[in-house]
Design an enzyme around this catalytic site. Structure first.
Site, mmCIF file in Angstrom:
data_model
loop_
_atom_site.group_PDB
_atom_site.id
_atom_site.type_symbol
_atom_site.label_atom_id
_atom_site.label_comp_id
_atom_site.label_asym_id
_atom_site.label_seq_id
_atom_site.Cartn_x
_atom_site.Cartn_y
_atom_site.Cartn_z
ATOM 1 N N GLY A 18 0.808 -1.220 0.000
ATOM 2 C CA GLY A 18 0.000 0.000 0.000
ATOM 3 C C GLY A 18 0.836 1.262 0.000
ATOM 4 N N SER A 50 2.583 2.075 -2.718
ATOM 5 C CA SER A 50 2.670 2.438 -4.125
ATOM 6 C C SER A 50 3.997 2.067 -4.780
ATOM 7 C CB SER A 50 2.450 3.941 -4.309
ATOM 8 O OG SER A 50 1.204 4.156 -4.819
ATOM 9 N N SER A 51 4.426 0.842 -4.542
ATOM 10 C CA SER A 51 5.587 0.365 -5.300
ATOM 11 C C SER A 51 5.275 0.375 -6.791
ATOM 12 C CB SER A 51 5.982 -1.044 -4.851
ATOM 13 O OG SER A 51 5.033 -2.012 -5.265
ATOM 14 N N SER A 52 4.011 0.170 -7.135
ATOM 15 C CA SER A 52 3.634 0.116 -8.557
ATOM 16 C C SER A 52 3.784 1.482 -9.212
ATOM 17 C CB SER A 52 2.207 -0.408 -8.697
ATOM 18 O OG SER A 52 1.292 0.406 -7.988
ATOM 19 N N GLU A 105 -0.689 1.899 -15.644
ATOM 20 C CA GLU A 105 -1.314 1.062 -14.601
ATOM 21 C C GLU A 105 -2.754 0.713 -14.934
ATOM 22 O OE1 GLU A 105 0.530 2.612 -10.460
ATOM 23 O OE2 GLU A 105 -0.605 0.748 -10.375
ATOM 24 N N ASP A 126 -1.768 7.784 -6.727
ATOM 25 C CA ASP A 126 -0.409 7.268 -6.555
ATOM 26 C C ASP A 126 0.567 7.925 -7.533
ATOM 27 O OD1 ASP A 126 -1.807 5.623 -4.887
ATOM 28 O OD2 ASP A 126 -1.606 3.825 -6.124
#
Ligand code: ADP
Ligand code: MG
Length: 363
Positions: A102, A104-106, A138, A150
């Site tokens: 949670g 926000s590595s993405s 994303e 994010d």
């Protein structure tokens, strides 16, 4: 030529599940981030991740395998579909943002790669275009229905500030946030419950919010101006979920604005109760917490936090708390004891400082 860009993960100080309701959020970037090292290759598109140790080469940006490669090559695929002549590439990613927590590595991956490609290919994308490309990576390439919070945070945050994001028009404004000046720090507790399985729940909440807005004759729940009247209008016996979602979104937007005003006035300690109220709303009305999140938040408050709340989409991930610096160690130990006592996995805690958004590193 090789370029190297770093984009951070984020915590959201307050304003949860508001982004896809055209509402308000207040993230700040954390020190942890993803570094993307990108260069033009001879042929194909090769990606490596220092975290999973994999190297994958694909020939066609429009036929990406499922999984992490879609994050790493998503921005290139989006640019290609927008008519940019993308040459063969080598993309190396290396991140210290915990995956699926949670934080926000993405977004750290897609934003570091987007900004690196902008630089490498000399595209000179505007801030709005950088946001659009990283979001589309994303949303469209990975297929994760995130609302844009994010990527905005990862691209636009600055050290010592939170970023007021208004999702009615995706405008942003920096607001100073200096807890250290008040002897406070933001403690992040990663429950290590991965939120990855929560896609269906996330989609269900989004759907409920859309339904509620439609029933109220509004474009989005942001437009709720008279909450009691809105709750009365959702009067069917089966409307309980719509009422609860509406109440969360409307009260959460109001809390974000209150926090912004307190921070502008330099009154950091008084944001604490608003953080705790946000958690209660996410637990009782929006219903996206899990026992580990509730236990962490309650334990941190008992251990002296001025406020604590889950951050991110919920169903796992992290809790943040505003904690006096001299009580951080005791608070960390209290959560570890509570988790052990409840039979939960040991949590991982660290303090977070509002840090810089995406930036170029020496290649
Ligand atoms: P969060 O953004 O909260 O960390 P997400 O589920 O949105 O969680 O994104 C996590 C996914 O992003 C991982 O499962 C993986 O596919 C991808 N990812 C993030 N960082 C890396 C990395 N350093 N290497 C490979 N894949 C990564
Ligand atoms: Mg993510």
């Amino acid at each position: 030529m090789t370029v190297r860009w770093r984009a951070p993960g984020r915590v959201n100080l307050i304003g949860e599940h508001t982004d896809y309701n055209a509402g308000l959020a207040l993230p700040f970037a954390i020190e942890q981030g993803c570094t993307a090292t990108v260069s033009v290759a001879q042929h194909g598109f090769t990606v490596t991740s220092a975290q999973n140790g994999e190297q994958v080469t694909v020939d066609d940006l429009h036929e990406l395998p499922d999984g992490w490669v879609r994050y790493a090559l998503g921005p290139a695929a989006v640019l290609a579909s927008r008519g940019v002549d993308v040459p063969p590439l080598r993309v190396e990613i290396d991140s210290d943002v915990p995956l699926g927590a949670g934080l926000s590595s993405s977004a750290a991956v897609v934003c570091s790669v987007t900004t690196a490609l902008d630089d490498l290919l000399g595209l000179d994308l505007s801030p709005d275009d950088l946001l659009a490309v990283s979001r589309a990576a994303e949303n469209d390439v990975v297929g994760a229905p995130t609302g844009g919070l994010d990527q905005l945070a990862s691209l636009r945050c600055e050290a010592g500030q939170v970023l007021r994001c208004d999702f009615a028009d995706f405008s942003t404004e920096l607001v100073p946030f200096d807890p250290a000046a008040h002897g406070l720090t933001v403690l992040v507790v990663d429950t290590r419950v991965e939120h990855g399985h929560a896609g269906g729940e996330y989609a269900a909440r989004r759907h409920a919010c859309e339904q509620a807005a439609t029933r109220l004759g509004l474009g989005s729940l942001r437009e709720v101006t008279d909450l009691p009247a809105a709750l009365v209008a959702l009067d069917r016996p089966e409307d309980g979920e719509l009422r609860r979602c509406t109440r969360h979104v409307a009260t959460e937007n109001a809390r974000v604005q209150e926090v912004v005003e307190l921070l502008r006035a330099g009154d950091v300690p008084r944001i604490g109760p608003l953080l705790s109220a946000s958690h209660a709303s996410l637990r009782d009305d929006f219903r996206v917490t899990v026992p580990e999140l509730d236990l962490a938040a309650a334990t941190l408050e008992e251990a002296g936090a001025l406020g604590a709340r889950m951050t991110g989409g919920g169903f796992g991930g992290c809790v943040i708390a505003l904690v006096p610096v001299d009580r951080v160690d005791a608070a960390v130990r209290a959560v570890e004891r509570a988790f052990a006592g409840a039979g939960h996995r040991a949590p991982v805690s660290f303090t977070a400082r509002p840090s810089a958004g995406a930036s170029r590193l020496d290649a």
